[in-house]
Design a protein around this motif. Structure first.
Motif, PDB file in Angstrom:
ATOM      1  N   ASP A 277      28.227  93.077  54.318  1.00 55.38           N
ATOM      2  CA  ASP A 277      29.662  93.214  54.558  1.00 55.38           C
ATOM      3  C   ASP A 277      30.338  93.706  53.283  1.00 55.38           C
ATOM      4  O   ASP A 277      30.077  93.197  52.190  1.00 55.38           O
ATOM      5  CB  ASP A 277      30.271  91.858  54.946  1.00 55.38           C
ATOM      6  N   GLY A 278      31.181  94.715  53.436  1.00 52.31           N
ATOM      7  CA  GLY A 278      31.915  95.218  52.280  1.00 52.31           C
ATOM      8  C   GLY A 278      32.922  94.186  51.796  1.00 52.31           C
ATOM      9  O   GLY A 278      33.623  93.560  52.595  1.00 52.31           O
ATOM     10  N   LEU A 279      32.988  93.996  50.491  1.00 55.24           N
ATOM     11  CA  LEU A 279      33.855  92.970  49.913  1.00 55.24           C
ATOM     12  C   LEU A 279      34.668  93.576  48.779  1.00 55.24           C
ATOM     13  O   LEU A 279      34.133  94.233  47.892  1.00 55.24           O
ATOM     14  CB  LEU A 279      33.003  91.813  49.380  1.00 55.24           C
ATOM     15  N   SER A 280      35.974  93.351  48.838  1.00 54.87           N
ATOM     16  CA  SER A 280      36.864  93.805  47.781  1.00 54.87           C
ATOM     17  C   SER A 280      37.357  92.586  47.012  1.00 54.87           C
ATOM     18  O   SER A 280      37.921  91.662  47.600  1.00 54.87           O
ATOM     19  CB  SER A 280      38.047  94.570  48.381  1.00 54.87           C
ATOM     20  N   VAL A 281      37.119  92.571  45.697  1.00 54.97           N
ATOM     21  CA  VAL A 281      37.634  91.517  44.818  1.00 54.97           C
ATOM     22  C   VAL A 281      38.618  92.166  43.857  1.00 54.97           C
ATOM     23  O   VAL A 281      38.271  93.133  43.161  1.00 54.97           O
ATOM     24  CB  VAL A 281      36.500  90.821  44.044  1.00 54.97           C
ATOM     25  N   GLU A 282      39.845  91.642  43.831  1.00 53.42           N
ATOM     26  CA  GLU A 282      40.893  92.232  42.990  1.00 53.42           C
ATOM     27  C   GLU A 282      41.496  91.147  42.090  1.00 53.42           C
ATOM     28  O   GLU A 282      41.537  89.974  42.461  1.00 53.42           O
ATOM     29  CB  GLU A 282      41.975  92.860  43.855  1.00 53.42           C
ATOM     30  N   PHE A 283      41.971  91.567  40.948  1.00 54.11           N
ATOM     31  CA  PHE A 283      42.477  90.622  39.940  1.00 54.11           C
ATOM     32  C   PHE A 283      43.803  91.152  39.385  1.00 54.11           C
ATOM     33  O   PHE A 283      43.976  92.366  39.222  1.00 54.11           O
ATOM     34  CB  PHE A 283      41.436  90.515  38.816  1.00 54.11           C
ATOM     35  N   ARG A 284      44.728  90.219  39.132  1.00 52.47           N
ATOM     36  CA  ARG A 284      45.948  90.628  38.443  1.00 52.47           C
ATOM     37  C   ARG A 284      46.255  89.602  37.346  1.00 52.47           C
ATOM     38  O   ARG A 284      46.133  88.391  37.547  1.00 52.47           O
ATOM     39  CB  ARG A 284      47.122  90.765  39.393  1.00 52.47           C
ATOM     40  N   LYS A 285      46.657  90.114  36.207  1.00 52.54           N
ATOM     41  CA  LYS A 285      46.870  89.247  35.046  1.00 52.54           C
ATOM     42  C   LYS A 285      48.149  88.430  35.179  1.00 52.54           C
ATOM     43  O   LYS A 285      48.204  87.276  34.788  1.00 52.54           O
ATOM     44  CB  LYS A 285      46.901  90.085  33.770  1.00 52.54           C
ATOM     45  N   HIS A 286      49.189  89.050  35.747  1.00 50.89           N
ATOM     46  CA  HIS A 286      50.472  88.363  35.848  1.00 50.89           C
ATOM     47  C   HIS A 286      51.040  88.558  37.249  1.00 50.89           C
ATOM     48  O   HIS A 286      50.686  89.516  37.953  1.00 50.89           O
ATOM     49  CB  HIS A 286      51.454  88.892  34.803  1.00 50.89           C
ATOM     50  N   SER A 287      51.925  87.673  37.654  1.00 50.01           N
ATOM     51  CA  SER A 287      52.439  87.693  39.020  1.00 50.01           C
ATOM     52  C   SER A 287      53.185  88.975  39.357  1.00 50.01           C
ATOM     53  O   SER A 287      53.266  89.357  40.519  1.00 50.01           O
ATOM     54  CB  SER A 287      53.353  86.482  39.252  1.00 50.01           C
ATOM     55  N   ASN A 288      53.743  89.632  38.334  1.00 49.72           N
ATOM     56  CA  ASN A 288      54.482  90.869  38.616  1.00 49.72           C
ATOM     57  C   ASN A 288      53.617  92.119  38.444  1.00 49.72           C
ATOM     58  O   ASN A 288      54.106  93.236  38.548  1.00 49.72           O
ATOM     59  CB  ASN A 288      55.731  90.970  37.732  1.00 49.72           C
TER      60      ASN A 288
END
Length: 853
Positions: free
Chosen positions: A713-724
């Protein structure tokens, strides 16, 4: 608590006249510690300390001071003499003659008095803050707030538990001020001091010991270490202890907290080894298929640090359930784990006790590879119910059947190509002979193909592995077990005799059967020869002119025999091979449907798990299931099958991108070349070449195996440092960000013990505080963590409850100390291992302190 030393205690109604009675009441109430705080006097402090000697109760001496603004508790360390406290009272302005006088008040208020207490080694707590003479009763709100912000005020004592939230709102994040409750030795609903009120209101603190040092440590981090209601019994799995026998850590026992544990020590002291020993004992080691290099390094470490026969014992609990797991290490193949105790509540469906573990650098591999990231999603899921392995096994068996049938059909059709020619030549010859003669000859020819094969059946035997009885001959290793040896030997003897008798009987029957079959065959040959002589005489009479009919008759017999074989082949093709192939293909479609349903259900379960994880991760990491699967394995296998067909890579890649293995193989079995062309846009000649290549090379079974491929199954993992900030896919993240994202997933995933060797590796220092430490503080009490680490953030900021420091010489590692930071020896060792000792820590503090102003 108050004793009869306080003026407002009525000795007649209090319930005790001796200190030992008070100590016994506190112990009976389930208290571990009490603070003796009588009004303006330390009169009973020494007596209480003496009465508690030899009991488990910790007695902290103190006093309840009447300040100019209200009542303030002052508490000192266990063992502080009452004389010292009385001297402090004099220094603060209460003469000895006035000690115990309720009406004597200091000239100083809460904050100033608290600073004086702190300067003399005491701990100041604002007493019964919302009641009469309490801090919160001061009419000037701003003054109250400023007083609560003064660091000399260690805590605020309340009566009504609802006041705790009001104080938190009032401080508005400016300070995390400890709030405590205590009985003041008053019964529920009453205001008088009575002994049976002891423990009526109490505070739970987390500390290795409930002395003043432990109390200070708890009040310095109250959100983690102070509770006003009794904490629930943890329901998550906890590794209570690990004991090692043999090897580098021989004889060492490690005790763990049910919360955050940190292993400290120099290089080679055994921190990483202990992590691997826990994983080894519980059979939860790095997957060699997913991460072969990491597993190789782990195996090398175990081989170096353990001797053959070394054992690891792990004690685990879950609620009230308790289990011991033991496992022995052998270089040529270790034993399976041995479970003792309540495994029903601790082991999962797999029969193993689940943990989430990461060896050194394994987090990096999880961050780097798609299979590792999916393993994090699956860690808390039970996917065994989908029975994919069982379906795939049946599909593989079906594939072998179809492949065999296809081969037989091809061979049969090749043989049947000669059928029209044989019929034509047979018709030409038949005209030269009498019609009835030809028909009779044809019947004998068809029987000849049957009776020619009636030959002897080869030798048959009952075979069984019965040599086990030989092992029990001779003397027993344990003399007392000789009777069991004799019984085992006798049992094997019975079996061998039965086998010998069966083989003897089978041999006799086989001899008689073969003799009868030979007789039957000979009788048929005799009858055939008689017919053949009669036919030869008839042909001689017809061929009076020597036209050669005898030779033509021989050819006629040959053609009739060949036609009989072809008729049998055609019958087998139409009545056996083709119907069986149709049935096998239909059954295969049922299996494919079952497999696809299982994989769809598995995907739905993963999607549900991802939704839950996304909620737990607070928007820092976002995971999504992609509509398309990873088809890299599909392309690899198809390329291997097409090798030698001269089909180019772009063509094969286009087939993989535009079709699924299930549909491609289905079209092959149906001979539907056009359907594949329409779906993929690939030229007709290329698909035709592929299908012909599979058939001609005899790789049908391999081709059918494509349908069982588990396209991840294709899986996308994404990250963001700050809420904005926007989300960034993990593939585009820097190395440290990738690892941070994976660790955030691991922290949010489940409630099984989380064991990581150096989680701070490759992480930027601020991220350790901002993401890992913050998450650890939020999740405390719901999971056990065991980290081998060098990070001050994880040990100090996250407030490790159990620190284990290790040291070693050239041959062995040993436990140096265990405990938490409020213990002096652990504090010193933590300073050394995390900061390099006092001198470098002071240097950094001085040089970086400018940034704190």
């Amino acid at each position: 608590m108050h004793t009869p030393a306080s003026q407002d205690v009525d000795v007649c109604t209090y319930g005790a006249t001796e200190a030992r009675q008070v100590v016994d009441a506190a112990i009976a109430a389930g208290l571990h510690a009490v603070a003796i705080t009588d009004h303006n006097t330390a009169g009973w402090c020494d007596a209480m300390a003496e009465a508690a000697r030899g009991t488990p109760l910790v007695v902290l001496p103190g006093v309840e001071l009447s300040t100019a603004e209200g009542h303030l508790l002052a508490i000192w360390e266990e063992g502080t003499p009452a004389q010292f406290i009385e001297d402090v009272l004099v220094e603060l302005g209460i003469l000895r003659a006035d000690h115990g006088d309720l009406h004597k008040a200091l000239r100083t208020g809460f904050a100033e008095t608290a600073r004086s207490i702190a300067a003399r080694g005491g701990l100041a707590i604002a007493a019964h803050a919302e009641r009469e003479k309490g801090l919160l009763r001061i009419p000037v709100a701003d003054h109250v707030n400023q007083t609560m912000l003064d660091p000399a005020i260690a805590a605020v004592e309340i009566v009504d538990i609802a006041e705790a939230e009001k104080i938190r709102v009032r401080l508005d994040g400016k300070r995390d001020l400890a709030v405590v409750r205590s009985s003041d030795t008053t019964a529920p609903g009453a205001s008088v001091h009575v002994l049976h009120g002891v423990g009526n209101r109490r505070t739970w603190i987390k500390a290795s010991r409930p002395d003043l040092r432990g109390l200070r440590h708890a009040m310095a981090d109250p959100s983690l270490r102070i509770r006003l209601v009794e904490p629930a019994v943890p329901e998550h799995t906890v590794i209570k202890s690990v004991t090692v026998t043999g090897g580098f850590l021989d004889g060492q026992q490690f005790e763990f907290s049910g919360d955050l544990n940190c292993l400290l020590g120099g290089t080679g002291a055994g921190k990483s080894l202990l992590i691997e020993l826990v994983r080894f004992a519980l059979d939860q080691q790095t997957d060699a298929n997913d991460f072969p290099q990491v597993r190789k390094e782990v195996e090398s470490r175990l081989k170096y640090a353990l001797t053959s026969g070394s054992t690891v014992e792990v004690v685990l609990t879950r609620g009230h359930a308790r289990c011991i797991v033991r496992r022995a290490y052998f270089e040529d193949g270790s034993t399976r784990p041995e479970f003792v105790g309540d495994t029903e509540h601790l082991a999962g469906l797999s029969g193993r006790i689940a943990i989430t573990g990461f060896s050194q650098s394994e987090v990096i591999e999880y961050a780097r590879t798609p299979v590792g990231r999916m393993a994090l999603i699956d860690a808390a899921l039970d996917l065994t119910e989908f029975r994919e392995t069982d379906v795939v096994t049946r599909l593989n068996d079906n594939g072998r059947l179809i492949s065999g049938l296809e081969s037989k059909i091809v061979q049969a059709k090749q043989k049947l190509h000669a059928f029209p020619d044989v019929e034509k030549r047979l018709a030409e010859l038949s005209d030269l002979f009498d019609g009835e003669t030809v028909k009779m000859q044809a019947k004998w020819s068809s029987e000849k193909a049957l009776f020619d094969t009636l030959v002897g059946i080869p030798e048959l035997k009952v075979v069984a592995g019965t040599s086990g009885g030989d092992k029990f001959r001779g003397s027993a290793a344990v003399a007392g077990n000789y009777d069991l040896y004799e019984r085992a030997q006798a049992t094997y003897t019975i079996l061998n005799e039965a086998i010998d008798a069966a083989n003897a009987q089978l041999s006799q029957v086989l001899l008689a059967v073969n003799k009868e079959l030979a007789t039957i065959r000979q009788e048929w040959l005799d009858r055939y020869q008689k017919f053949d002589r009669q036919l030869a005489e008839a042909v001689s009479r017809i061929d009076a002119d020597n036209k050669g009919l005898a030779a033509l008759r021989t050819r006629l017999i040959e053609l009739q025999t060949e036609k009989a074989k072809l008729d049998a082949q055609r019958t087998q093709l139409n009545e056996e091979f083709l119907p069986n192939l149709t049935t096998a293909k239909a059954y295969r479609e049922e299996l494919i449907s079952e497999l696809l349903d299982a994989r769809k259900a598995r995907r739905r379960r993963r999607e549900d798990r991802i939704k839950a994880l996304n909620k737990l991760m607070g928007g820092i990491v976002r995971i999504k299931m992609l509509p398309q699967n990873d088809d890299s394995a599909y392309l690899t296998d198809l390329t291997a099958i097409a090798k030698g067909s001269r089909l180019r890579s772009p063509v094969l890649q286009q087939i993989c991108e535009k079709s699924t293995p299930v549909k491609l193989v289905r079209s092959f079995l149906a001979g539907d070349v056009d359907g594949v062309c329409a779906a993929t846009g690939v030229e007709h000649k290329h698909i035709e070449t592929l299908f012909e290549h599979v058939t001609e090379k005899g790789t049908i079974e391999d081709f059918l195996l494509l349908q069982t491929l588990d396209l991840h199954d294709g899986l996308s993992v994404e990250f963001r440092k700050h809420s904005n900030d926007g989300y960034v896919p993990i593939e585009r993240l820097a190395h440290g960000q990738k690892c941070t994202a994976i660790l955030i997933v691991a922290l949010a995933d489940g409630n099984d013990p989380l064991i990581i060797d150096q989680p701070e590796d490759a992480l930027h220092a601020p991220w350790i505080e901002e993401y890992l430490v913050a998450k650890l503080r939020d999740l405390r009490g719901s999971r056990q963590y065991i980290f081998a680490t060098r990070s001050p953030g994880l040990v100090v900021s996250a407030d490790a409850e159990m620190i284990i420091t290790l040291t070693s010489d050239a041959t062995n590692g040993v436990v140096e100390a265990t405990g938490s930071l409020e213990r002096h020896d652990l504090n010193v060792l933590a300073l050394y291992h995390l900061e390099g000792g006092p001198v470098p820590f002071k240097r950094r503090t001085v040089k970086l302190a400018l940034s704190m102003s």
